[in-house]
Each structure stands twice: as C-alpha cells, then as structure tokens.
Motif scaffolding. Structure first.
Motif, PDB file in Angstrom:
ATOM      1  N   LEU A 192      51.558  86.953   4.030  1.00 48.16           N
ATOM      2  CA  LEU A 192      50.252  86.373   4.742  1.00 48.16           C
ATOM      3  C   LEU A 192      50.680  85.123   4.769  1.00 48.16           C
ATOM      4  CD1 LEU A 192      47.655  89.310   5.296  1.00 48.16           C
ATOM      5  CD2 LEU A 192      49.087  88.820   6.957  1.00 48.16           C
ATOM      6  N   GLU A 193      50.852  85.402   4.230  1.00 49.51           N
ATOM      7  CA  GLU A 193      51.131  83.744   3.237  1.00 49.51           C
ATOM      8  C   GLU A 193      51.791  83.211   3.239  1.00 49.51           C
ATOM      9  OE1 GLU A 193      49.807  80.535   1.324  1.00 49.51           O
ATOM     10  OE2 GLU A 193      48.735  82.329   1.391  1.00 49.51           O
ATOM     11  N   ASP A 194      53.320  82.977   3.512  1.00 51.23           N
ATOM     12  CA  ASP A 194      54.877  82.687   4.537  1.00 51.23           C
ATOM     13  C   ASP A 194      53.903  82.373   5.419  1.00 51.23           C
ATOM     14  OD1 ASP A 194      56.071  82.984   1.677  1.00 51.23           O
ATOM     15  OD2 ASP A 194      57.371  85.246   1.989  1.00 51.23           O
ATOM     16  N   ALA A 195      53.671  83.302   6.386  1.00 53.91           N
ATOM     17  CA  ALA A 195      53.641  82.748   7.546  1.00 53.91           C
ATOM     18  C   ALA A 195      53.010  81.385   7.914  1.00 53.91           C
ATOM     19  CB  ALA A 195      52.344  84.416   8.624  1.00 53.91           C
ATOM     20  N   LYS A 196      51.173  81.513   7.395  1.00 50.64           N
ATOM     21  CA  LYS A 196      50.442  80.749   7.083  1.00 50.64           C
ATOM     22  C   LYS A 196      51.420  79.257   7.329  1.00 50.64           C
ATOM     23  CE  LYS A 196      46.476  81.105   5.028  1.00 50.64           C
ATOM     24  NZ  LYS A 196      45.513  81.807   4.097  1.00 50.64           N
ATOM     25  N   ILE A 197      52.507  79.006   5.995  1.00 47.11           N
ATOM     26  CA  ILE A 197      53.527  78.328   5.639  1.00 47.11           C
ATOM     27  C   ILE A 197      54.382  78.222   6.755  1.00 47.11           C
ATOM     28  CG2 ILE A 197      54.842  77.408   3.970  1.00 47.11           C
ATOM     29  CD1 ILE A 197      53.774  78.973   1.975  1.00 47.11           C
ATOM     30  N   ARG A 198      54.842  78.993   7.244  1.00 50.04           N
ATOM     31  CA  ARG A 198      55.650  78.690   8.343  1.00 50.04           C
ATOM     32  C   ARG A 198      54.470  78.166   9.495  1.00 50.04           C
ATOM     33  NH1 ARG A 198      57.848  83.044  10.270  1.00 50.04           N
ATOM     34  NH2 ARG A 198      59.960  82.753   8.820  1.00 50.04           N
ATOM     35  N   LYS A 199      54.003  78.013  10.273  1.00 48.02           N
ATOM     36  CA  LYS A 199      52.303  77.920  10.899  1.00 48.02           C
ATOM     37  C   LYS A 199      52.535  76.687  10.596  1.00 48.02           C
ATOM     38  CE  LYS A 199      50.823  82.197  12.884  1.00 48.02           C
ATOM     39  NZ  LYS A 199      49.356  82.999  12.610  1.00 48.02           N
ATOM     40  N   GLN A 200      52.307  76.290   9.237  1.00 49.39           N
ATOM     41  CA  GLN A 200      51.444  75.259   9.175  1.00 49.39           C
ATOM     42  C   GLN A 200      52.572  74.059   9.258  1.00 49.39           C
ATOM     43  OE1 GLN A 200      49.869  74.310   4.962  1.00 49.39           O
ATOM     44  NE2 GLN A 200      48.772  72.814   5.574  1.00 49.39           N
ATOM     45  N   ARG A 201      53.987  74.109   8.304  1.00 49.82           N
ATOM     46  CA  ARG A 201      55.014  73.767   8.587  1.00 49.82           C
ATOM     47  C   ARG A 201      54.952  73.234  10.436  1.00 49.82           C
ATOM     48  NH1 ARG A 201      59.233  75.884   4.335  1.00 49.82           N
ATOM     49  NH2 ARG A 201      57.631  75.223   2.511  1.00 49.82           N
ATOM     50  N   LYS A 202      55.094  74.602  11.023  1.00 43.83           N
ATOM     51  CA  LYS A 202      55.516  74.253  12.708  1.00 43.83           C
ATOM     52  C   LYS A 202      54.713  72.592  13.099  1.00 43.83           C
ATOM     53  CE  LYS A 202      58.168  74.910  16.924  1.00 43.83           C
ATOM     54  NZ  LYS A 202      59.171  75.109  16.729  1.00 43.83           N
ATOM     55  N   SER A 203      53.326  72.818  12.769  1.00 45.14           N
ATOM     56  CA  SER A 203      51.719  72.044  13.711  1.00 45.14           C
ATOM     57  C   SER A 203      52.263  71.069  13.346  1.00 45.14           C
ATOM     58  CB  SER A 203      50.439  72.347  13.362  1.00 45.14           C
ATOM     59  OG  SER A 203      50.271  72.747  11.440  1.00 45.14           O
ATOM     60  N   ILE A 204      52.641  70.421  11.945  1.00 46.17           N
ATOM     61  CA  ILE A 204      52.859  69.174  11.222  1.00 46.17           C
ATOM     62  C   ILE A 204      54.688  68.729  12.017  1.00 46.17           C
ATOM     63  CG2 ILE A 204      54.163  67.880   8.514  1.00 46.17           C
ATOM     64  CD1 ILE A 204      52.511  70.071   7.067  1.00 46.17           C
ATOM     65  N   GLN A 205      55.283  69.805  11.864  1.00 44.44           N
ATOM     66  CA  GLN A 205      56.451  69.003  13.266  1.00 44.44           C
ATOM     67  C   GLN A 205      56.277  68.493  14.727  1.00 44.44           C
ATOM     68  OE1 GLN A 205      59.058  71.911  13.804  1.00 44.44           O
ATOM     69  NE2 GLN A 205      61.604  70.445  13.713  1.00 44.44           N
ATOM     70  N   GLN A 206      54.768  69.173  14.822  1.00 40.15           N
ATOM     71  CA  GLN A 206      54.738  68.868  16.613  1.00 40.15           C
ATOM     72  C   GLN A 206      53.895  67.260  16.352  1.00 40.15           C
ATOM     73  OE1 GLN A 206      55.792  70.078  19.223  1.00 40.15           O
ATOM     74  NE2 GLN A 206      57.734  71.959  17.851  1.00 40.15           N
ATOM     75  N   GLU A 207      53.183  67.417  15.593  1.00 32.68           N
ATOM     76  CA  GLU A 207      52.166  65.779  15.180  1.00 32.68           C
ATOM     77  C   GLU A 207      53.798  64.909  14.877  1.00 32.68           C
ATOM     78  OE1 GLU A 207      49.517  66.202  11.993  1.00 32.68           O
ATOM     79  OE2 GLU A 207      48.916  68.259  12.488  1.00 32.68           O
ATOM     80  N   LYS A 208      54.748  65.098  14.512  1.00 35.60           N
ATOM     81  CA  LYS A 208      55.660  63.311  13.562  1.00 35.60           C
ATOM     82  C   LYS A 208      56.185  63.495  15.252  1.00 35.60           C
ATOM     83  CE  LYS A 208      56.416  64.472   8.777  1.00 35.60           C
ATOM     84  NZ  LYS A 208      57.089  65.291   7.524  1.00 35.60           N
ATOM     85  N   ILE A 209      56.488  65.037  15.658  1.00 38.14           N
ATOM     86  CA  ILE A 209      57.327  64.376  17.220  1.00 38.14           C
ATOM     87  C   ILE A 209      56.671  63.655  18.210  1.00 38.14           C
ATOM     88  CG2 ILE A 209      58.372  66.187  19.522  1.00 38.14           C
ATOM     89  CD1 ILE A 209      59.474  68.204  16.695  1.00 38.14           C
ATOM     90  N   GLY A 210      55.310  64.571  18.262  1.00 44.20           N
ATOM     91  CA  GLY A 210      54.125  63.493  18.856  1.00 44.20           C
ATOM     92  C   GLY A 210      53.893  62.375  19.038  1.00 44.20           C
ATOM     93  N   LYS A 211      54.292  61.895  17.486  1.00 47.42           N
ATOM     94  CA  LYS A 211      53.823  60.196  17.173  1.00 47.42           C
ATOM     95  C   LYS A 211      55.124  59.526  17.572  1.00 47.42           C
ATOM     96  CE  LYS A 211      50.849  60.918  12.827  1.00 47.42           C
ATOM     97  NZ  LYS A 211      50.818  60.981  11.319  1.00 47.42           N
ATOM     98  N   LEU A 212      56.710  60.177  17.640  1.00 49.94           N
ATOM     99  CA  LEU A 212      57.553  59.586  17.781  1.00 49.94           C
ATOM    100  C   LEU A 212      57.851  59.133  18.980  1.00 49.94           C
ATOM    101  CD1 LEU A 212      60.079  61.271  15.151  1.00 49.94           C
ATOM    102  CD2 LEU A 212      59.260  59.448  14.969  1.00 49.94           C
ATOM    103  N   PHE A 213      57.032  60.469  19.890  1.00 55.49           N
ATOM    104  CA  PHE A 213      57.488  60.482  21.076  1.00 55.49           C
ATOM    105  C   PHE A 213      56.431  60.741  22.004  1.00 55.49           C
ATOM    106  CE2 PHE A 213      61.561  62.136  19.900  1.00 55.49           C
ATOM    107  CZ  PHE A 213      62.108  61.320  19.961  1.00 55.49           C
ATOM    108  N   PRO A 214      55.117  59.342  21.657  1.00 54.61           N
ATOM    109  CA  PRO A 214      53.964  59.493  22.496  1.00 54.61           C
ATOM    110  C   PRO A 214      53.991  59.515  24.033  1.00 54.61           C
ATOM    111  CG  PRO A 214      54.680  57.256  21.441  1.00 54.61           C
ATOM    112  CD  PRO A 214      55.451  58.406  21.088  1.00 54.61           C
ATOM    113  N   LYS A 215      53.383  60.545  24.610  1.00 53.05           N
ATOM    114  CA  LYS A 215      53.209  60.506  26.333  1.00 53.05           C
ATOM    115  C   LYS A 215      52.847  59.167  26.927  1.00 53.05           C
ATOM    116  CE  LYS A 215      52.582  65.867  25.739  1.00 53.05           C
ATOM    117  NZ  LYS A 215      51.781  66.646  25.905  1.00 53.05           N
ATOM    118  N   LYS A 216      54.110  58.645  27.850  1.00 52.77           N
ATOM    119  CA  LYS A 216      53.026  57.732  28.855  1.00 52.77           C
ATOM    120  C   LYS A 216      51.806  58.620  29.536  1.00 52.77           C
ATOM    121  CE  LYS A 216      57.215  55.332  28.208  1.00 52.77           C
ATOM    122  NZ  LYS A 216      58.503  54.889  28.543  1.00 52.77           N
ATOM    123  N   LYS A 217      50.278  57.677  29.737  1.00 54.11           N
ATOM    124  CA  LYS A 217      49.344  58.083  30.880  1.00 54.11           C
ATOM    125  C   LYS A 217      49.963  57.540  32.119  1.00 54.11           C
ATOM    126  CE  LYS A 217      46.380  59.953  27.344  1.00 54.11           C
ATOM    127  NZ  LYS A 217      45.259  60.146  27.301  1.00 54.11           N
TER     128      LYS A 217
END
Length: 74
Positions: A49-74
């Motif tokens: 369960l700990e490995d799954a939790k760490i993987r989800k956390q890393r995935k969300s951090i990666q998505q945040e970093k991608i979102g900062k690099l490529f912000p959505k234009k409104k």
C-alpha cells in the motif's frame, strides 16, 4: 568412494534418523519454503500500500510540474 570408506568420520551420523540429519532436513525444508515464497511473491507482482501511495503522490507532483510548464490559455 574409497576415501569415504577409509575416513575416520562415520557417515551414519548424517542419516535422516540421526539428530544431525534431522537438522539438515529441517534447514533444507525452510530454505525450500523460502525459495517457493519468493517465487510466488515475484510472480504475483503485488505491491504494498505504501508503494501505491508513493506512486500516486509522484504522479500528482509530475502533473503539477507539467501544469506549471504548460499553463492552459483561457
């Protein structure tokens, strides 16, 4: 084979009914059980369960970093 016959060590002490033989068999059973458990654990590929939790956390951090690099234009 002649070496064992002429040696001073009595090979009967290693028989399966002697105490040393029983200890050797018991250690062999434990070792075999551990090997089969390792093979089973690797083949089922279950993660903790700990490995799954760490993987989800890393995935969300990666998505945040991608979102900062490529912000959505409104």
């Amino acid at each position: 084979m002649k070496f064992f016959i002429n040696s001073g060590i009595d090979l009967k002490i290693f028989g399966p009914t002697e105490p040393i033989g029983i200890i050797i068999l018991f250690i062999g059973l434990i070792f075999s059980g551990m090997i089969f458990y390792i093979i089973y654990a690797v083949s089922t590929n279950k993660e903790s369960l700990e490995d799954a939790k760490i993987r989800k956390q890393r995935k969300s951090i990666q998505q945040e970093k991608i979102g900062k690099l490529f912000p959505k234009k409104k």
